[in-house]
Design a protein around this motif. Structure first.
Motif, mmCIF file in Angstrom:
data_model
loop_
_atom_site.group_PDB
_atom_site.id
_atom_site.type_symbol
_atom_site.label_atom_id
_atom_site.label_comp_id
_atom_site.label_asym_id
_atom_site.label_seq_id
_atom_site.Cartn_x
_atom_site.Cartn_y
_atom_site.Cartn_z
ATOM 1 N N LEU A 135 13.160 -1.406 -0.595
ATOM 2 C CA LEU A 135 12.395 -2.376 0.184
ATOM 3 C C LEU A 135 12.246 -3.624 -0.681
ATOM 4 O O LEU A 135 11.672 -3.565 -1.774
ATOM 5 N N LEU A 136 12.796 -4.733 -0.215
ATOM 6 C CA LEU A 136 12.849 -5.972 -0.994
ATOM 7 C C LEU A 136 12.062 -7.056 -0.280
ATOM 8 O O LEU A 136 12.230 -7.264 0.928
ATOM 9 N N LEU A 137 11.206 -7.746 -1.044
ATOM 10 C CA LEU A 137 10.389 -8.835 -0.483
ATOM 11 C C LEU A 137 10.477 -10.010 -1.453
ATOM 12 O O LEU A 137 10.164 -9.856 -2.638
ATOM 13 N N ALA A 138 10.875 -11.175 -0.936
ATOM 14 C CA ALA A 138 11.063 -12.311 -1.850
ATOM 15 C C ALA A 138 10.710 -13.609 -1.162
ATOM 16 O O ALA A 138 10.956 -13.765 0.034
ATOM 17 N N ALA A 198 7.485 -1.716 7.163
ATOM 18 C CA ALA A 198 8.646 -0.988 6.640
ATOM 19 C C ALA A 198 8.280 0.425 6.188
ATOM 20 O O ALA A 198 9.155 1.276 6.052
ATOM 21 N N SER A 199 6.988 0.698 5.978
ATOM 22 C CA SER A 199 6.489 2.021 5.559
ATOM 23 C C SER A 199 7.329 2.662 4.457
ATOM 24 O O SER A 199 8.061 3.617 4.720
ATOM 25 N N PRO A 200 7.226 2.165 3.241
ATOM 26 C CA PRO A 200 7.962 2.811 2.148
ATOM 27 C C PRO A 200 7.500 4.247 1.944
ATOM 28 O O PRO A 200 6.322 4.554 2.108
ATOM 29 N N THR A 204 11.638 5.633 -1.698
ATOM 30 C CA THR A 204 11.853 4.179 -1.644
ATOM 31 C C THR A 204 11.510 3.532 -2.981
ATOM 32 O O THR A 204 10.475 3.833 -3.579
ATOM 33 N N TYR A 205 12.363 2.592 -3.416
ATOM 34 C CA TYR A 205 12.012 1.707 -4.528
ATOM 35 C C TYR A 205 11.648 0.359 -3.925
ATOM 36 O O TYR A 205 12.353 -0.151 -3.048
ATOM 37 N N VAL A 206 10.517 -0.199 -4.382
ATOM 38 C CA VAL A 206 10.037 -1.465 -3.825
ATOM 39 C C VAL A 206 10.150 -2.556 -4.888
ATOM 40 O O VAL A 206 9.683 -2.380 -6.027
ATOM 41 N N TRP A 207 10.751 -3.671 -4.528
ATOM 42 C CA TRP A 207 10.816 -4.840 -5.413
ATOM 43 C C TRP A 207 10.289 -6.043 -4.641
ATOM 44 O O TRP A 207 10.706 -6.284 -3.503
ATOM 45 N N ARG A 223 -0.026 -0.190 -4.452
ATOM 46 C CA ARG A 223 -0.609 0.728 -5.444
ATOM 47 C C ARG A 223 -1.784 1.510 -4.871
ATOM 48 O O ARG A 223 -1.816 2.746 -4.960
ATOM 49 N N ASP A 224 -2.739 0.794 -4.242
ATOM 50 C CA ASP A 224 -4.003 1.432 -3.857
ATOM 51 C C ASP A 224 -3.945 2.059 -2.463
ATOM 52 O O ASP A 224 -4.465 3.148 -2.255
ATOM 53 N N ASP A 225 -3.329 1.386 -1.503
ATOM 54 C CA ASP A 225 -3.310 1.915 -0.133
ATOM 55 C C ASP A 225 -2.178 2.929 0.047
ATOM 56 O O ASP A 225 -2.370 3.978 0.679
ATOM 57 N N LEU A 226 -1.006 2.602 -0.491
ATOM 58 C CA LEU A 226 0.132 3.500 -0.284
ATOM 59 C C LEU A 226 0.301 4.495 -1.431
ATOM 60 O O LEU A 226 1.049 5.465 -1.309
ATOM 61 N N GLY A 227 -0.370 4.250 -2.549
ATOM 62 C CA GLY A 227 -0.299 5.186 -3.685
ATOM 63 C C GLY A 227 1.073 5.226 -4.337
ATOM 64 O O GLY A 227 1.470 6.260 -4.886
#
Ligand SMILES: Cc1cc2nc3c(=O)[nH]c(=O)nc-3n(C[C@H](O)[C@H](O)[C@H](O)COP(=O)(O)OP(=O)(O)OC[C@H]3O[C@@H](n4cnc5c(N)ncnc54)[C@H](O)[C@@H]3O)c2cc1C
Length: 259
Positions: A135-138, A198-200, A204-207, A223-227
């Motif tokens: 999952l990529l966000l830029a 996108a629900s990782p 999933t690796y998220v960048w 970090r906090d909501d999806l752990g």
């Protein structure tokens, strides 16, 4: 044994292998300038000193050295978008952001025959293997790195890619064709919404990379909501609103530094 991607190399396990390079400063010449979108300009650099250049990781960066009108030398980080070793050509895609800033201003008036010095990359952090999804966000500053991520992992894994931009013609950017890139508005809320949609999952690796303050809620959500464990993601502030030459090694959120 390393698997070779189009735009990089990936390691088989979930860890991200680092390949070190000798730190070299190179004095290069502008060969061509191409306006890719209303806000992004590709500068193609060449010269004998490109010999030995290597940038294997999707988020590798070089230091670009520039002189300000007052004669001071400043350094800014840029992604080596594409290195064509045989042709001896290196593309760097600059956001021409309109704000005061020596690098954006340099790119806005770059022309063939101009010179530019770069240093690095010092090392390449390879894309990890072992993930089914990326999952990529830029934002625009990280579009070159996002494109390299797609080239590195887009054939072997499922990639969901989001670009945060308010430019009407951002879709004209030559994204790699293996992945559909969705354009969403800038800002923290839109970034969090893109991740939520996108629900990782555990595979999933998220960048995520872009303006630092907008990424604070994104990192918190991951970090906090999806752990999501910090080893399964990288959130990188590429610039900080209102700050010249922001250091991306500084904590994203000074009030909540990553433990
Ligand atoms: C690892 C890494 C890779 C990067 N790769 C790229 C890349 O390939 N292409 C690219 O364009 N950028 C990239 N960046 C971001 C780039 O280093 C910063 O945008 C840098 O601050 C630009 O320098 P400047 O001299 O133009 O502006 P600065 O002097 O640093 O800043 C002057 C003002 O402009 C604002 N500003 C800075 N950048 C932007 C922006 N993008 N949009 C709007 N306002 C801005 C600042 O907040 C400040 O108010 C990367 C950053 C990192 C850490």
């Amino acid at each position: 044994m390393l698997g070779q991607g189009v735009g990089g190399v990936s390691t088989p396990a979930r860890e991200r292998q680092v390949v070190r390079h000798e730190l070299v400063r190179r004095d290069l010449e502008v060969l061509r300038v191409e306006r890719l979108t209303s806000t992004m300009t590709r500068v193609t650099l060449g010269g004998d000193e490109l010999t030995g250049f290597s940038a294997l990781g999707p988020e590798d960066h070089v230091k670009v050295f520039l002189r300000t009108p007052t004669g001071e030398t400043v350094r800014r980080d840029y992604t080596p978008r594409t290195f064509r070793e045989d042709a001896g050509e290196l593309d760097i895609d600059f956001v021409v952001h309109g704000a005061t800033g020596p690098a954006g201003a340099w790119a806005a008036s770059a022309a063939s025959g101009h010179s530019l010095s770069i240093g690095g990359p010092r090392g390449s952090r390879l894309a990890p293997g072992g993930y089914e999804r990326f999952l990529l966000l830029a934002d625009e500053s990280a579009v070159p790195a996002l494109s390299r991520w797609i080239e590195a992992v887009g054939i072997s894994a499922h990639v969901e890619a989001f670009v945060q931009s308010d430019s009407p013609d951002i879709s004209s950017y030559p994204f790699p064709s293996t992945t559909t890139v969705s354009v969403v508005p800038t800002g923290a809320d839109a970034g969090v919404a893109a991740i939520r949609d996108a629900s990782p999952d555990a595979y999933t690796y998220v960048w995520a990379a872009g303006e630092a303050t907008a990424l604070i809620p994104v990192r918190r959500y991951l970090r906090d909501d999806l752990g999501i464990d910090r080893s399964d993601m990288k959130v990188d502030g590429y610039w900080r609103r209102g700050i010249a030459g922001a250091d991306h090694h500084a904590p994203l959120d000074p009030d909540d530094p990553e433990a």
